[in-house]
Scaffold this motif. Structure first.
Motif, mmCIF file in Angstrom:
data_model
loop_
_atom_site.group_PDB
_atom_site.id
_atom_site.type_symbol
_atom_site.label_atom_id
_atom_site.label_comp_id
_atom_site.label_asym_id
_atom_site.label_seq_id
_atom_site.Cartn_x
_atom_site.Cartn_y
_atom_site.Cartn_z
ATOM 1 N N LEU A 78 0.826 -1.213 0.000
ATOM 2 C CA LEU A 78 0.000 0.000 0.000
ATOM 3 C C LEU A 78 0.862 1.266 0.000
ATOM 4 O O LEU A 78 0.525 2.263 -0.652
ATOM 5 N N ALA A 79 1.988 1.209 0.741
ATOM 6 C CA ALA A 79 2.877 2.371 0.783
ATOM 7 C C ALA A 79 3.493 2.643 -0.588
ATOM 8 O O ALA A 79 3.715 3.802 -0.965
ATOM 9 N N LEU A 81 2.023 2.105 -3.443
ATOM 10 C CA LEU A 81 0.975 2.780 -4.208
ATOM 11 C C LEU A 81 0.853 4.237 -3.768
ATOM 12 O O LEU A 81 0.749 5.143 -4.611
ATOM 13 N N TRP A 82 0.896 4.478 -2.453
ATOM 14 C CA TRP A 82 0.782 5.836 -1.934
ATOM 15 C C TRP A 82 1.950 6.705 -2.392
ATOM 16 O O TRP A 82 1.758 7.853 -2.795
ATOM 17 N N ARG A 83 3.176 6.172 -2.357
ATOM 18 C CA ARG A 83 4.347 6.936 -2.793
ATOM 19 C C ARG A 83 4.254 7.293 -4.273
ATOM 20 O O ARG A 83 4.678 8.370 -4.692
ATOM 21 N N THR A 84 3.713 6.381 -5.044
ATOM 22 C CA THR A 84 3.547 6.654 -6.472
ATOM 23 C C THR A 84 2.558 7.791 -6.698
ATOM 24 O O THR A 84 2.795 8.691 -7.525
ATOM 25 N N MET A 85 1.443 7.762 -5.952
ATOM 26 C CA MET A 85 0.459 8.836 -6.088
ATOM 27 C C MET A 85 1.012 10.165 -5.603
ATOM 28 O O MET A 85 0.691 11.222 -6.143
ATOM 29 N N TRP A 86 1.885 10.121 -4.567
ATOM 30 C CA TRP A 86 2.446 11.336 -3.979
ATOM 31 C C TRP A 86 3.526 11.938 -4.875
ATOM 32 O O TRP A 86 3.492 13.121 -5.216
ATOM 33 N N THR A 110 -3.038 4.433 -11.246
ATOM 34 C CA THR A 110 -2.278 5.649 -11.537
ATOM 35 C C THR A 110 -2.021 5.739 -13.038
ATOM 36 O O THR A 110 -2.269 4.788 -13.781
#
Length: 457
Positions: A78-79, A81-86, A110
């Motif tokens: 999940l992190a 995915l979150w880093r990619t979105m960020w 994404t």
């Protein structure tokens, strides 16, 4: 234009030289580069990136086997995915089986491009029946009960950084990861493998029809050691020029400074296939003349073998002929150590290997690294290895399980020091001309640059 890339690996990315190479190439080309991974277990966790990559990575601490490790893996996915979105990179570069779930989510949720670089392929047979799979699963379960779990971890190469208490859990988890791999294999914008045969098998197993490239695990040109002529200095003593042209700087003869001696180099993960005791038995036939420098760490799944190997030289009367350096943190340190030697040892088992062991030409960085240091090669007598390294004149081949076979080739090296040095120099020139990561990675870099022009920052 968006020239940024996020590397994802559920392990220490410094364990994989191609990640260091491509990261430096992209960074030098003006790309913004990030790494997100997990600390690896054992001595391999000592491996680190050089600057500037060391400042661009985030590594989570590895958790002990159990529920906390399972939760960490879920959180890591999940992190990612979150880093990619960020960070919104143009490309996400996933390079192990454990990162496939994250790659699948990133591709779905994404707008980032996904590059999947498979260093180690899982042992997934094409067209295997359910019955055969059940038999294999049963066999592995029996092995788990009979042997140390670390040995089993070696057989399941895809799970070297994940341990669980029940084989059934691993089996179910493996099926999930292989499913993710097949989806990523079909959908990723670019796929890279280090061996042509493995790339072909990957395409068959996943049904991939998009862009796919084979990129050898070669060193960078910047890592290639200088020629002996380039290292000469004007204030050398009479005769020093001829000696160094023949034997290399810092060596009065081939080897460690004694006439008629030979110094062998080994680096990498250590197990009974890559560094067999048969090598020590062969060395014992040449008392005081053959020396071995070992740089590396015990492979996951081979717990106890290194201890046994270290005790063998004393039993064979080799004394100080074997030097155990341990794990060196940077590739520069490894190359410096290897450069003082004459022959690099790169063994693979002759039979019984998995898909990776059966198709290691191009995938194993050892022979390329040795050649970059100007060393001749001692490889296994396998048709693909002989075709790639022996026939062009870069080294000799032997049966790594047979001390007599190894000794015969050591005798050849000892008896022909000039030819041994010429082998290494021929290989070094091949590295400079073709087998370097800049040349190998160029098609990938062209695709990354072209696609990044169409992705907004």
């Amino acid at each position: 234009m968006n020239r940024s890339i996020l590397y994802l690996q559920y392990t220490n990315p410094a364990n994989y030289p191609p990640l260091e190479h491509s990261g430096l190439i992209l960074s030098n080309a003006g790309w913004e580069v990030w790494f997100f991974g997990i600390q690896s277990e054992g001595e391999s966790n000592k491996l680190i990136f050089p600057e500037p990559l060391a400042r661009r990575q985030t590594l989570w601490k590895q958790q002990s086997p159990g529920i906390r490790q399972k939760l960490q893996y879920f959180a890591f996915t999940l992190a990612a995915l979150w880093r990619t979105m960020w960070k919104r990179p143009a490309w996400v570069y996933c390079s192990d089986l454990m990162s496939c779930p994250a790659a699948l989510l990133i591709g779905r949720f994404t707008r980032c491009k996904v590059l999947y670089h498979e260093h180690d392929s899982p042992n997934e047979s094409n067209g295997e029946s359910r019955k055969q799979k059940a038999e294999i699963t049963k066999s592995k379960a029996e092995i788990l009960k009979a042997e140390n779990r670390n040995r089993e971890a070696e057989n399941i190469s895809a799970f070297q950084n994940v341990s669980v208490s029940e084989f059934k859990e691993v089996s179910a988890f493996q099926r999930f990861l292989l499913w993710c791999r097949r989806r990523v294999g079909r959908e990723a914008d670019l796929v890279v493998l280090p061996n042509e045969k493995r790339l072909e098998l990957f395409q068959q197993a996943t049904g991939r029809q998009k862009r796919s490239l084979c990129v050898f695990n070669c060193p960078r040109r910047e890592e290639v050691r200088e020629t002996k002529a380039e290292m000469l200095k004007p204030e050398m003593l009479p005769g020093e020029v001829e000696r160094q042209m023949l034997h290399g700087p810092g060596k009065s003869e081939i080897g460690n400074g004694e006439a008629g001696t030979l110094r062998l180099a080994f680096h990498g993960s250590i197990n009974r296939d890559r560094l067999p005791t048969a090598l020590l038995e062969a060395m014992s036939r040449f008392p005081g003349r053959v020396h071995l420098s070992v740089v590396g760490y015990e492979a996951v799944g081979s717990k106890g073998y290194l201890t046994s190997f270290i005790q063998t030289p004393e039993r064979l009367g080799l004394g100080k002929a074997v030097e155990f350096v341990g794990a060196l943190p940077r590739r520069h340190d490894i190359f410096e150590k290897a450069s003082s030697c004459d022959v690099g040892v790169a063994f693979m088992p002759l039979t019984g290997g998995d898909i990776n062991m059966e198709n290691m030409t191009g995938a194993s960085n050892k022979p390329f690294d040795y050649l970059a240091c100007g060393l001749a090669l001692l490889v296994s007598v396998r048709p693909d290895w002989e075709e790639m390294f022996v026939r062009p004149g870069y080294g000799l081949a032997c049966n790594p399980a047979d001390a007599e076979s190894i000794a015969a080739q050591l005798r050849c090296f000892l008896g022909h020091p000039v030819e041994t040095r010429e082998m290494g120099e021929r290989g070094r020139q091949r590295i400079l001309a073709e087998w370097n990561y800049g040349m190998q990675f160029a098609p990938v870099l062209n695709i990354l640059n072209h696609e990044s022009k169409m992705i907004p920052k």
